[in-house]
Each structure stands twice: as structure tokens, then as C-alpha cells.
Design a protein around this motif. Structure first.
Motif, PDB file in Angstrom:
ATOM      1  N   SER A   1      -1.749  -2.763   7.480  1.00  0.00           N
ATOM      2  CA  SER A   1      -1.926  -4.127   6.970  1.00  0.00           C
ATOM      3  C   SER A   1      -2.147  -5.086   8.135  1.00  0.00           C
ATOM      4  CB  SER A   1      -0.737  -4.609   6.127  1.00  0.00           C
ATOM      5  OG  SER A   1       0.334  -5.057   6.946  1.00  0.00           O
ATOM      6  N   CYS A   2      -2.451  -6.341   7.805  1.00  0.00           N
ATOM      7  CA  CYS A   2      -2.585  -7.374   8.838  1.00  0.00           C
ATOM      8  C   CYS A   2      -1.221  -7.900   9.261  1.00  0.00           C
ATOM      9  CB  CYS A   2      -3.402  -8.563   8.313  1.00  0.00           C
ATOM     10  SG  CYS A   2      -5.087  -8.203   7.839  1.00  0.00           S
ATOM     11  N   SER A   3      -0.422  -8.301   8.267  1.00  0.00           N
ATOM     12  CA  SER A   3       0.771  -9.098   8.577  1.00  0.00           C
ATOM     13  C   SER A   3       2.092  -8.387   8.314  1.00  0.00           C
ATOM     14  CB  SER A   3       0.747 -10.381   7.741  1.00  0.00           C
ATOM     15  OG  SER A   3       0.929 -10.087   6.360  1.00  0.00           O
ATOM     16  N   HIS A   4       2.043  -7.127   7.817  1.00  0.00           N
ATOM     17  CA  HIS A   4       3.255  -6.389   7.468  1.00  0.00           C
ATOM     18  C   HIS A   4       4.085  -7.158   6.434  1.00  0.00           C
ATOM     19  CE1 HIS A   4       6.670  -3.672   7.891  1.00  0.00           C
ATOM     20  NE2 HIS A   4       5.943  -2.916   8.693  1.00  0.00           N
ATOM     21  N   PRO A   5       3.543  -7.372   5.222  1.00  0.00           N
ATOM     22  CA  PRO A   5       4.307  -8.079   4.182  1.00  0.00           C
ATOM     23  C   PRO A   5       5.630  -7.376   3.903  1.00  0.00           C
ATOM     24  CG  PRO A   5       2.040  -7.730   3.483  1.00  0.00           C
ATOM     25  CD  PRO A   5       2.235  -6.924   4.737  1.00  0.00           C
ATOM     26  N   THR A   6       6.656  -8.161   3.640  1.00  0.00           N
ATOM     27  CA  THR A   6       7.972  -7.587   3.384  1.00  0.00           C
ATOM     28  C   THR A   6       7.970  -6.758   2.101  1.00  0.00           C
ATOM     29  OG1 THR A   6       8.902  -9.548   4.395  1.00  0.00           O
ATOM     30  CG2 THR A   6      10.419  -8.144   3.169  1.00  0.00           C
ATOM     31  N   ARG A   7       7.291  -7.271   1.076  1.00  0.00           N
ATOM     32  CA  ARG A   7       7.239  -6.544  -0.193  1.00  0.00           C
ATOM     33  C   ARG A   7       5.791  -6.423  -0.650  1.00  0.00           C
ATOM     34  NH1 ARG A   7      12.575  -8.868  -3.371  1.00  0.00           N
ATOM     35  NH2 ARG A   7      14.068  -8.044  -1.876  1.00  0.00           N
ATOM     36  N   MET A   8       5.127  -5.429  -0.110  1.00  0.00           N
ATOM     37  CA  MET A   8       3.690  -5.251  -0.380  1.00  0.00           C
ATOM     38  C   MET A   8       3.424  -5.140  -1.879  1.00  0.00           C
ATOM     39  SD  MET A   8       1.053  -4.714   1.833  1.00  0.00           S
ATOM     40  CE  MET A   8      -0.623  -4.066   1.876  1.00  0.00           C
ATOM     41  N   ALA A   9       4.305  -4.442  -2.600  1.00  0.00           N
ATOM     42  CA  ALA A   9       4.064  -4.197  -4.025  1.00  0.00           C
ATOM     43  C   ALA A   9       4.101  -5.483  -4.835  1.00  0.00           C
ATOM     44  CB  ALA A   9       5.089  -3.202  -4.564  1.00  0.00           C
ATOM     45  N   ARG A  10       4.661  -6.543  -4.273  1.00  0.00           N
ATOM     46  CA  ARG A  10       4.732  -7.807  -5.017  1.00  0.00           C
ATOM     47  C   ARG A  10       3.620  -8.771  -4.627  1.00  0.00           C
ATOM     48  NH1 ARG A  10      11.133  -9.401  -5.656  1.00  0.00           N
ATOM     49  NH2 ARG A  10      11.817  -7.376  -6.453  1.00  0.00           N
ATOM     50  N   CYS A  11       2.755  -8.373  -3.697  1.00  0.00           N
ATOM     51  CA  CYS A  11       1.648  -9.251  -3.281  1.00  0.00           C
ATOM     52  C   CYS A  11       0.625  -9.358  -4.403  1.00  0.00           C
ATOM     53  CB  CYS A  11       0.965  -8.689  -2.035  1.00  0.00           C
ATOM     54  SG  CYS A  11       1.976  -8.770  -0.535  1.00  0.00           S
TER      55      CYS A  11
ATOM     56  N   LEU B   1     -10.426   2.269   1.752  1.00  0.00           N
ATOM     57  CA  LEU B   1      -9.609   3.336   2.344  1.00  0.00           C
ATOM     58  C   LEU B   1      -9.750   4.617   1.513  1.00  0.00           C
ATOM     59  CD1 LEU B   1      -6.281   1.613   3.479  1.00  0.00           C
ATOM     60  CD2 LEU B   1      -8.492   1.736   4.624  1.00  0.00           C
ATOM     61  N   THR B   2      -9.795   5.750   2.193  1.00  0.00           N
ATOM     62  CA  THR B   2      -9.893   7.032   1.484  1.00  0.00           C
ATOM     63  C   THR B   2      -8.594   7.827   1.567  1.00  0.00           C
ATOM     64  OG1 THR B   2     -10.846   8.042   3.455  1.00  0.00           O
ATOM     65  CG2 THR B   2     -12.393   7.226   1.795  1.00  0.00           C
ATOM     66  N   ALA B   3      -7.645   7.373   2.381  1.00  0.00           N
ATOM     67  CA  ALA B   3      -6.334   8.036   2.456  1.00  0.00           C
ATOM     68  C   ALA B   3      -5.280   6.981   2.754  1.00  0.00           C
ATOM     69  CB  ALA B   3      -6.318   9.112   3.523  1.00  0.00           C
ATOM     70  N   LEU B   4      -4.167   7.053   2.020  1.00  0.00           N
ATOM     71  CA  LEU B   4      -3.089   6.078   2.186  1.00  0.00           C
ATOM     72  C   LEU B   4      -1.754   6.811   2.231  1.00  0.00           C
ATOM     73  CD1 LEU B   4      -2.372   3.020   2.255  1.00  0.00           C
ATOM     74  CD2 LEU B   4      -2.021   3.189  -0.221  1.00  0.00           C
ATOM     75  N   PHE B   5      -1.005   6.582   3.316  1.00  0.00           N
ATOM     76  CA  PHE B   5       0.323   7.175   3.463  1.00  0.00           C
ATOM     77  C   PHE B   5       1.365   6.200   2.927  1.00  0.00           C
ATOM     78  CE2 PHE B   5      -2.169   9.590   6.397  1.00  0.00           C
ATOM     79  CZ  PHE B   5      -1.577  10.839   6.452  1.00  0.00           C
ATOM     80  N   THR B   6       2.318   6.731   2.168  1.00  0.00           N
ATOM     81  CA  THR B   6       3.410   5.919   1.637  1.00  0.00           C
ATOM     82  C   THR B   6       4.708   6.350   2.320  1.00  0.00           C
ATOM     83  OG1 THR B   6       4.122   7.417  -0.128  1.00  0.00           O
ATOM     84  CG2 THR B   6       2.207   6.003  -0.585  1.00  0.00           C
TER      85      THR B   6
ATOM     86  N   GLY C   1       7.602   0.189   3.036  1.00  0.00           N
ATOM     87  CA  GLY C   1       8.012   1.184   2.051  1.00  0.00           C
ATOM     88  C   GLY C   1       7.776   0.761   0.613  1.00  0.00           C
ATOM     89  N   ALA C   2       7.115  -0.400   0.415  1.00  0.00           N
ATOM     90  CA  ALA C   2       6.962  -0.926  -0.948  1.00  0.00           C
ATOM     91  C   ALA C   2       5.633  -0.469  -1.539  1.00  0.00           C
ATOM     92  CB  ALA C   2       7.039  -2.447  -0.937  1.00  0.00           C
ATOM     93  N   PHE C   3       5.670   0.684  -2.180  1.00  0.00           N
ATOM     94  CA  PHE C   3       4.444   1.263  -2.718  1.00  0.00           C
ATOM     95  C   PHE C   3       4.394   1.069  -4.231  1.00  0.00           C
ATOM     96  CE2 PHE C   3       2.259   4.846  -4.733  1.00  0.00           C
ATOM     97  CZ  PHE C   3       0.996   4.646  -4.198  1.00  0.00           C
ATOM     98  N   SER C   4       3.195   0.860  -4.732  1.00  0.00           N
ATOM     99  CA  SER C   4       2.942   0.898  -6.171  1.00  0.00           C
ATOM    100  C   SER C   4       1.511   1.389  -6.342  1.00  0.00           C
ATOM    101  CB  SER C   4       3.099  -0.487  -6.801  1.00  0.00           C
ATOM    102  OG  SER C   4       2.036  -1.325  -6.396  1.00  0.00           O
TER     103      SER C   4
END
Ligand SMILES: [Zn+2]
Length: 272
Positions: A127-137, A184-189, A169-172
Motif C-alpha cells: 500500500s501507499c500509507s499502510h492504513p490501520t484497517r484496510m478492510a474498512r477503507c 495485482l495478480t497475487a496478494l499475500f494476506t 492484517g486486515a483482509f477482506s
């Protein structure tokens, strides 16, 4: 398709935790002393059936699941320490860069990630800014975080960047869908699972988080695919998710329970 992916962050000398990566006490708990990390690497190297990269997965792979070593945040130790150790042991790593911090104190710079890529390591976005809760963006924010960071890295590397890892760690599913929409073609959670899945054409790969203090034997067990250790991390992770969802008065008690259990063996995982 399966992968045994391990998640590390920074590796520093002499307890100087703020020398690499985010300089805060919580982040420090994910950083390894160099000697401890060397023991992890030795242990994983001794048992890994196959040392792989994400490209093995994207291209399809027969045989035992590859072990992938990944490093989040883009701290300076990726260049100054980790890559050398990995290469010395016959590995190539995955370094996920938080692009707003590229070239700032404690983080790798453009020339360094170009060199790492040239040495065979995988460079991806965190990410650009490392959001605290990515899943809530919001959707627009997610698209922006993935596309602008991948573009920034592509400009530095001179080639497209198609791989990423989810911060915090906030995946959805929506986080992965946005990553796919951003190219993106691959995403690590940070979901502790060996089973890969596909979301809108993007391969989603789980990982097992190693925190400071985790015995090298845990890395070995994970790299060997041992079921008991994987199940333990899975249980801890999901209890934590349930506790956060329930919130209120129950969360502190469950949180203490999770951390108590983590101290007695396997690490918990909340940050990436
Ligand atoms: Zn992170």
C-alpha cells in the motif's frame, strides 16, 4: 494450490528496533534480532521441501508446496541485512514496500529496491500509507492505495509490479477485489492458511506470522508443513478475529487469553 508462506518484518542488530521499519513499540514486537533470524533461516532451510517465489504459484506448480519467505513494510533492513542472509542460504525473498515511506529514514530507497529486484528478490506493494484497517477503507481509497503504490514501484523498477501484501492484517474479499482491479495478480494476506484462492483473477495467498520471541522450531514446523503448528496459528488468528468482532467487555479477556497462549508456544498475529 498450496503455499507455505512465512511473514517476517525487520531484522536488526543489538536491539535497535527503531533502526528499520515503523518506529513504534507495537511494530517492534514483530522485529527480529539478526542472530534469532539466522536461527529461523537455518531451521527453515533444513526442512523446506522447496524454496520458492510467488512466480512458482502464478505459473502453476506440481509437487510439494513451495516455502515462501516474505517481509512486510519496506524497512531498511531488507537491503542492509535480510537479502544478504537469504542469498547466503540459497533463498530469494519477497519485500513488500509501503511506498509513502520509500527513501525515508528507516526504510529502503529506490536504488536499493532496484538492486534487490536485480538480485532476484520479489518486490511488491504494501500500500501507499499502510492504513490501520484496510478492510474498512472505501473502495476508492483501496483502489488508490493499490494502484498508486504499484505505479510508484513500477516507475522505480522500470517494470510492472503485480504483487502485493495487505497491511495491518486486515483482509477482506473487497480488499482483494480492489487489488485485482488495480492490476495485482497475487496478494499475500496474514490469514494463516496454506490454501490459495483466486479473487477476480488475483491469487490470494495466506501467510503465517512470526513475531520476535518465536522459537526457530516454529519456523521449521511451518516450513515443513507440520499440521499441528499450522492449526495452532489458525486457531489463535480466528479467536482474535471473533474477539475483535464481539468487542465490548469480552475482548480484553479473550485478548489476554490469546496472548497468554501465544507466549506458551506459537505466535499470534495482528500486524503485517
Ligand atoms: Zn505492514
Amino acid at each position: 494450490m498450496k503455499a507455505l508462506a512465512l511473514l517476517y518484518h525487520d531484522v536488526v542488530d543489538g536491539g535497535d528496533w527503531d533502526a528499520s521499519g515503523f518506529p513504534d513499540p507495537v511494530s517492534a514486537t514483530y522485529k527480529f534480532d539478526r542472530h534469532d533470524f539466522e536461527r529461523h533461516l537455518e531451521a527453515a532451510s533444513a526442512v523446506a521441501a522447496r524454496r520458492g517465489t510467488v512466480y512458482d504459484l502464478v505459473e502453476g506448480l506440481l509437487g510439494p508446496p513451495p516455502v515462501l519467505l516474505t517481509f512486510d513494510d519496506g524497512g531498511a533492513s531488507a537491503y542492509g541485512c535480510v537479502a544478504d542472509l537469504l542469498e547466503g542460504a540459497g533463498w530469494r525473498g519477497h519485500f513488500f514496500i509501503t511506498t509513502d515511506y520509500l527513501g525515508t529514514p528507516g526504510f529502503v530507497g529506490g536504488a536499493q529496491i532496484r538492486e534487490l529486484a536485480g538480485r532476484g528478490h520479489v518486490i511488491g506493494t504494501h500500500s501507499c500509507s499502510h492504513p490501520t484497517r484496510m478492510a474498512r477503507c472505501s473502495w476508492d481509497r483501496l483502489i488508490g492505495e493499490w494502484s498508486r503504490s504499484a505505479q510508484a514501484l513500477a516507475e522505480v523498477l522500470g517494470e510492472p509490479v503485480r504483487v502485493g501484501s495487505v497491511p495491518g492484517g486486515a483482509f477482506s474479499r473487497r480488499v482483494a477485489a480492489a487489488a485485482a482491479a488495480a492490476g495485482l495478480t497475487a496478494l499475500f494476506t496474514s490469514e494463516p492458511t496454506v490454501r490459495c484462492r483466486v479473487v477476480d483473477g488475483c491469487l490470494v495467498v495466506g501467510r503465517y506470522t512470526l513475531r520476535r520471541g518465536a522459537p526457530a522450531a516454529v519456523a521449521a514446523a511451518l516450513a515443513s508443513g507440520a499440521v499441528a503448528v499450522r492449526l495452532r496459528q489458525f486457531w489463535l488468528w480466528n479467536l482474535k478475529k471473533v474477539a475483535k468482532a464481539v468487542g465490548g467487555d469480552l475482548y480484553p479477556a479473550l485478548s489476554r487469553l490469546v496472548h497468554q497462549r501465544a507466549r506458551h508456544g506459537s505466535p499470534g498475529a495482528t500486524r503485517a
